[in-house]
Design a protein around this motif. Sequence first.
Motif, PDB file in Angstrom:
ATOM      1  N   TYR A 150      10.113   1.882   2.592  1.00 39.24           N
ATOM      2  CA  TYR A 150       9.804   2.366   1.246  1.00 39.24           C
ATOM      3  C   TYR A 150      10.976   3.222   0.719  1.00 39.24           C
ATOM      4  CZ  TYR A 150       4.746   1.429   2.106  1.00 39.24           C
ATOM      5  OH  TYR A 150       3.527   0.876   2.373  1.00 39.24           O
ATOM      6  N   MET A 180       0.847  -1.181   0.000  1.00 43.51           N
ATOM      7  CA  MET A 180       0.000   0.000   0.000  1.00 43.51           C
ATOM      8  C   MET A 180       0.882   1.230   0.000  1.00 43.51           C
ATOM      9  SD  MET A 180      -1.294   0.485   3.930  1.00 43.51           S
ATOM     10  CE  MET A 180      -2.386   1.809   3.463  1.00 43.51           C
ATOM     11  N   THR A 181       0.267   2.341  -0.236  1.00 42.77           N
ATOM     12  CA  THR A 181       0.961   3.599  -0.024  1.00 42.77           C
ATOM     13  C   THR A 181       0.061   4.515   0.776  1.00 42.77           C
ATOM     14  OG1 THR A 181       0.073   4.505  -2.049  1.00 42.77           O
ATOM     15  CG2 THR A 181       2.255   3.576  -2.167  1.00 42.77           C
ATOM     16  N   GLU A 188       7.195  -3.922  -0.195  1.00 42.87           N
ATOM     17  CA  GLU A 188       7.129  -2.456  -0.234  1.00 42.87           C
ATOM     18  C   GLU A 188       8.399  -1.797  -0.804  1.00 42.87           C
ATOM     19  OE1 GLU A 188       4.542  -1.073  -0.236  1.00 42.87           O
ATOM     20  OE2 GLU A 188       3.129  -2.146   1.029  1.00 42.87           O
ATOM     21  N   GLU A 198      -3.099  -2.624  -2.549  1.00 44.40           N
ATOM     22  CA  GLU A 198      -2.999  -3.639  -3.570  1.00 44.40           C
ATOM     23  C   GLU A 198      -3.633  -4.949  -3.132  1.00 44.40           C
ATOM     24  OE1 GLU A 198      -0.727  -2.534  -1.588  1.00 44.40           O
ATOM     25  OE2 GLU A 198       0.455  -4.184  -0.756  1.00 44.40           O
ATOM     26  N   HIS A 236       2.734   2.317  -8.317  1.00 43.55           N
ATOM     27  CA  HIS A 236       3.216   1.566  -7.149  1.00 43.55           C
ATOM     28  C   HIS A 236       2.327   0.346  -6.899  1.00 43.55           C
ATOM     29  CE1 HIS A 236       4.920   1.279  -2.974  1.00 43.55           C
ATOM     30  NE2 HIS A 236       3.734   0.754  -2.755  1.00 43.55           N
ATOM     31  N   GLU A 237       1.027   0.554  -6.928  1.00 43.20           N
ATOM     32  CA  GLU A 237       0.116  -0.558  -6.634  1.00 43.20           C
ATOM     33  C   GLU A 237       0.144  -1.607  -7.745  1.00 43.20           C
ATOM     34  OE1 GLU A 237      -0.557  -0.373  -3.710  1.00 43.20           O
ATOM     35  OE2 GLU A 237      -0.675   1.771  -3.249  1.00 43.20           O
ATOM     36  N   HIS A 255       2.883  -3.954  -7.236  1.00 45.36           N
ATOM     37  CA  HIS A 255       2.611  -4.975  -6.219  1.00 45.36           C
ATOM     38  C   HIS A 255       2.027  -6.247  -6.829  1.00 45.36           C
ATOM     39  CE1 HIS A 255       3.633  -3.330  -2.335  1.00 45.36           C
ATOM     40  NE2 HIS A 255       2.905  -2.233  -2.491  1.00 45.36           N
TER      41      HIS A 255
HETATM   42 ZN   LIG Z   1       2.958  -0.558  -1.335  1.00 50.64          ZN
END
Ligand SMILES: [Zn+2]
Length: 479
Positions: free
Chosen positions: A412, A1-2, A368, A328, A345-346, A349
């Motif tokens: 991250y 996730m972010t 991550e 994600e 980013h997702e 994943h």
């Molecule tokens: Zn992430």
Amino acid sequence: MTARRRAVLAVAALLLVPGCGTSFADTVAAEARASADAGRGVPPGDPAEGDCAERAAPDPDRPRVGLDFRLDDDLRTVTGTETVVFTADRATVELVFRLVPNAPGAAAEGNRLTVDAVRGEDVAGSGYEDGQADGPGGLYVIRLERELEAGDETQVALDFTLLLGSGGFERVGTAEGVSWWASGAPLLAREPGVGWARDPFVGILGETATSPVADTHIRVSAPAALTVLMTGDQDEPSAVRDGRRTWTATEPVARDVSVAVGEFATATTTTPGGVRVTTGVLPDAGMPADGLADWTVEAIGDLAERFGAFPYRTLTVPLLPDRGGGIEYPSSILLAGADQLVLLHEVAHMWFYGMVGDSQFRDPWLDEAFASYAESVGFPPGDVAQQLALPGDVGAAMDQFSESGQYFEQVYGKGAAALLTARDAAGPRAFDAAVRCYVDANAWTIATPDDVARALADLPAALDVLVDAGALRPEDLPG
Ligand SMILES: [Zn+2]
């Protein structure tokens, strides 16, 4: 996730390796049953260097999971039944499930997952374990009448009720015109070959689950006016009956499931490699569904060029109200706010978490740091040296962080910086080939840091960087 944050890092496009993975056409029909099971093609051959084998097939003895959800007309109560066929990989007398919606703070947001009934020939009893989560508990354990030996199979069914809160952007929730739940059913918490994952929940923002890939079938009953976007290859919805429609999806190798139900306007497009992308936006989203689909197709293309074929046949991206972030799930992304970097980013994943799994509690950097590193295929870098100089070990477990900001910086930020620096140290061409071999060798498993070390064994300069950053420990190194 972010969480809400800006780009960590990226690397200039000029570092892209020419000739590395120029095609990711779907060649599934020609491949072995195992690859067909995975549902998509093999990675484009011709890695620049190295000689990795083709992408590993999922374990033929993987669990089979059926999920039957019903979203109530109140749009905040989900009732359901989960069936699990589990083949023991080693002896066990129990089945352990993780109740992710009960994570700390869930109760305050109105989220709650309860197990109402358990059935199965081998079931002796069952109950909650605390797991440092909110009530009724973070883990649910089914005790068996007999010990399963490796290779023995058992089948259980669990009835459950999930309440969706509205306190913030979480894995489950409700907002105007939309309801969503991801990890919304008891999640089989097995690390194949190792055992049950009873890791405690933590108070910081981030995942702590470990789950095996399973053949997954999903059915969702929802009010007829709403559209479902979820994990898996979705069929057309049923005809309307009693004001409801039923949506079904299959995914042969999903380690978890996400479902979003809302007043979505959707757009569907297919990538050059044959991945069907469906996006959905709510009224007044400020972002058209086809624009979101374009971003998604671009992300898949850029990432596939670096890491090999996209892992799934389909990808759904429901856009939720802007609460800053994304989460994600296998072949589905909960995107809270239209942000192209977060989306990239997702999507990354899907390789790092979805296909190459990890213990998100013990080794969160394996998903991550790699997903943050992967942002580099589309966005320019931040200050890599500064990020690399941050204190703390990239490879720390989730219980070693006192607050979320420290976790984001260390895993991250510093994690992505370490991988970018390792790539520079080893040479982009050799590093990319080694990472692709890591991806293919560990597909559909739960990888560990020593798998990374093994893949980079011939690149000592890269290993040095990762050891210095505390991503790898010296004892992870081969030989
Ligand atoms: Zn992430």
